[in-house]
Design a protein around this motif. Structure first.
Motif, PDB file in Angstrom:
ATOM      1  N   ALA A   3      32.257  14.473 -17.342  1.00 50.50           N
ATOM      2  CA  ALA A   3      32.048  14.957 -18.445  1.00 50.50           C
ATOM      3  C   ALA A   3      32.561  16.318 -18.753  1.00 50.50           C
ATOM      4  O   ALA A   3      33.228  16.805 -19.845  1.00 50.50           O
ATOM      5  CB  ALA A   3      30.471  14.759 -19.241  1.00 50.50           C
ATOM      6  N   LEU A   7      35.571  17.688 -20.915  1.00 49.72           N
ATOM      7  CA  LEU A   7      35.362  18.718 -21.938  1.00 49.72           C
ATOM      8  C   LEU A   7      36.442  20.213 -21.795  1.00 49.72           C
ATOM      9  O   LEU A   7      37.033  20.515 -22.813  1.00 49.72           O
ATOM     10  CB  LEU A   7      33.991  19.235 -22.182  1.00 49.72           C
ATOM     11  N   LEU A  30      27.580  24.444 -24.107  1.00 51.07           N
ATOM     12  CA  LEU A  30      26.466  23.888 -23.247  1.00 51.07           C
ATOM     13  C   LEU A  30      25.253  24.593 -22.765  1.00 51.07           C
ATOM     14  O   LEU A  30      24.137  24.025 -22.994  1.00 51.07           O
ATOM     15  CB  LEU A  30      27.180  23.047 -22.246  1.00 51.07           C
ATOM     16  N   ARG A  34      23.741  24.891 -27.823  1.00 53.23           N
ATOM     17  CA  ARG A  34      24.074  23.498 -28.133  1.00 53.23           C
ATOM     18  C   ARG A  34      24.161  23.277 -29.709  1.00 53.23           C
ATOM     19  O   ARG A  34      24.901  22.237 -29.999  1.00 53.23           O
ATOM     20  CB  ARG A  34      23.145  22.704 -27.459  1.00 53.23           C
TER      21      ARG A  34
ATOM     22  N   GLY B  47      29.412  15.231 -23.913  1.00 52.94           N
ATOM     23  CA  GLY B  47      28.969  16.750 -23.014  1.00 52.94           C
ATOM     24  C   GLY B  47      27.581  16.704 -23.583  1.00 52.94           C
ATOM     25  O   GLY B  47      26.700  16.898 -22.769  1.00 52.94           O
ATOM     26  N   LEU B  48      27.466  16.752 -24.939  1.00 49.47           N
ATOM     27  CA  LEU B  48      26.013  17.107 -25.295  1.00 49.47           C
ATOM     28  C   LEU B  48      25.001  15.926 -24.897  1.00 49.47           C
ATOM     29  O   LEU B  48      23.745  16.238 -24.658  1.00 49.47           O
ATOM     30  CB  LEU B  48      26.190  17.186 -26.811  1.00 49.47           C
ATOM     31  N   GLN B  49      25.496  14.803 -24.886  1.00 51.40           N
ATOM     32  CA  GLN B  49      24.554  13.712 -24.459  1.00 51.40           C
ATOM     33  C   GLN B  49      24.241  13.592 -22.945  1.00 51.40           C
ATOM     34  O   GLN B  49      22.961  13.551 -22.406  1.00 51.40           O
ATOM     35  CB  GLN B  49      25.420  12.547 -24.986  1.00 51.40           C
ATOM     36  N   LYS B  50      25.442  13.842 -22.290  1.00 46.56           N
ATOM     37  CA  LYS B  50      25.204  13.560 -20.944  1.00 46.56           C
ATOM     38  C   LYS B  50      24.936  14.614 -20.019  1.00 46.56           C
ATOM     39  O   LYS B  50      24.261  14.737 -18.904  1.00 46.56           O
ATOM     40  CB  LYS B  50      26.502  12.824 -20.410  1.00 46.56           C
ATOM     41  N   ILE B  51      25.447  16.053 -20.401  1.00 49.95           N
ATOM     42  CA  ILE B  51      25.324  17.093 -19.448  1.00 49.95           C
ATOM     43  C   ILE B  51      24.200  17.681 -19.507  1.00 49.95           C
ATOM     44  O   ILE B  51      23.825  18.123 -20.560  1.00 49.95           O
ATOM     45  CB  ILE B  51      26.594  18.059 -19.769  1.00 49.95           C
ATOM     46  N   ARG B  53      20.801  19.851 -16.721  1.00 43.79           N
ATOM     47  CA  ARG B  53      21.277  20.988 -15.622  1.00 43.79           C
ATOM     48  C   ARG B  53      20.682  20.229 -14.191  1.00 43.79           C
ATOM     49  O   ARG B  53      19.905  19.107 -14.292  1.00 43.79           O
ATOM     50  CB  ARG B  53      20.315  22.160 -16.009  1.00 43.79           C
ATOM     51  N   PHE B  60      25.675  22.506 -14.488  1.00 45.69           N
ATOM     52  CA  PHE B  60      25.850  21.511 -15.345  1.00 45.69           C
ATOM     53  C   PHE B  60      25.859  20.110 -14.434  1.00 45.69           C
ATOM     54  O   PHE B  60      26.268  20.342 -13.348  1.00 45.69           O
ATOM     55  CB  PHE B  60      26.912  21.529 -16.131  1.00 45.69           C
ATOM     56  N   GLU B  62      25.436  15.666 -14.816  1.00 46.03           N
ATOM     57  CA  GLU B  62      25.088  14.401 -15.269  1.00 46.03           C
ATOM     58  C   GLU B  62      23.891  13.868 -14.603  1.00 46.03           C
ATOM     59  O   GLU B  62      23.393  12.912 -15.258  1.00 46.03           O
ATOM     60  CB  GLU B  62      26.387  13.839 -15.552  1.00 46.03           C
TER      61      GLU B  62
END
Lengths: 195, 195
Positions: A3, A7, A30, A34, B47-51, B53, B60, B62
């Motif tokens: 992902a 991006l 990120l 956010r 990205g906001l959903q999946k990524i 730490r 970053f 997933e």
């Protein structure tokens, strides 16, 4: 591809954005903000859904006809051709223009594959020949590409029997002869006006 | 505020992006490449959903543990501290490092409000004190802020009884003494190695 890489790839499609800037944007959104990331994703999605073009002037608009074109206090006999919505805003900010606009959304640039065709000259010529418009002010930028665009447009519009004008070139307000560049000074001499 | 203005506002929240660049991005995406706009909106949303730490190295990821940390062929006795995922990638590209990483996601910068606390020094110290790690390579950038970060980290890590090293400073490969800047040449003299 994960992902994060996807991006980065998406950011790199923006004009002037390379791998380093894309990385900077992605890490910032990120890791640090956010909420800004969500705002950008939302406004982009909404923009794609809602923002189309004004059928009268080609600018971005959420309605079939934009608020400027729908304003019937404006002078429909003058049409200013600008490159971008920002240029239109700059002219509006002078409070010195009450006519209507055509927004090209670019300028002719063969190197980037932007031709009179892809810029929609046809639609502009049709708009300018609506019978109301008397004068067309070509307000493209004074760059090489803007000048080339103006040259082509001027020719096409004159053939339709329209009066064509361009913005004046000359010294900026507050400018000093000693420091202005030579082509500008030469232009202001050639286009001198009654004093 | 209309959808276009909201989109400009969202772009202006990106680091280093002002009104002109925001306008350029927005006009490009809406007028010239709506597919890129959709791609950016999608990848950002995804990205906001999946990524999140990595719980082991803070980069970053997933998955709860990133693929580098999950790779048990790597040497768990060495930990390299880098500022960003891009710096980690640069070290990986040398093919000369087989240890693990900690990604700070920034550097201490009091002017921008980035403190040891907000950078998560606490979590890093805990990670470094896992009993396996023997040596910590501080690979922050050789900028003022990177050096300050390294200085603070070095102190904290040594107190935990860890061996702390930094990347060598010196002439770049292919470099000529005559043209290298003085602080670099001085450093390479001070850090001279057996020939």
């Amino acid at each position: 591809m994960d992902a994060f890489a996807r991006l980065l790839e998406a950011f790199e499609r923006l004009p002037g954005v390379g791998p380093k800037t894309a990385q900077r944007f992605a890490v910032y959104l990120l890791a640090e903000d956010r909420q800004a990331a969500a705002q950008l994703a939302d406004t982009l999605g909404q923009g794609l859904q809602k923002i189309g073009r004004c059928s009268r002037c080609n600018t971005f608009s959420e309605t079939p006809i934009c608020s400027t074109c729908a304003d019937d206090t404006r002078d429909g006999t003058v049409l200013a051709i600008v490159e971008t919505p920002a240029d239109q805003q700059a002219l509006e900010a002078t409070l010195g223009y009450r006519g209507l606009y055509w927004v090209l959304m670019g300028r002719v640039s063969p190197l980037e594959g932007v031709t009179p065709n892809s810029l929609g000259f046809e639609a502009l010529l049709e708009r300018a020949a609506d019978g109301q418009v008397r004068e067309v002010i070509i307000a493209t930028n004074f760059t090489t590409e803007g000048e080339a665009t103006a040259f082509m447009l001027s020719d096409l519009l004159k053939r339709k029997g329209l009066k064509v004008t361009r913005l004046a070139r000359g010294l900026p307000v507050g400018g000093e002869l000693e420091y202005v560049d030579l082509p500008t000074l030469a232009a202001s001499l050639r286009d001198r006006r009654p004093g």
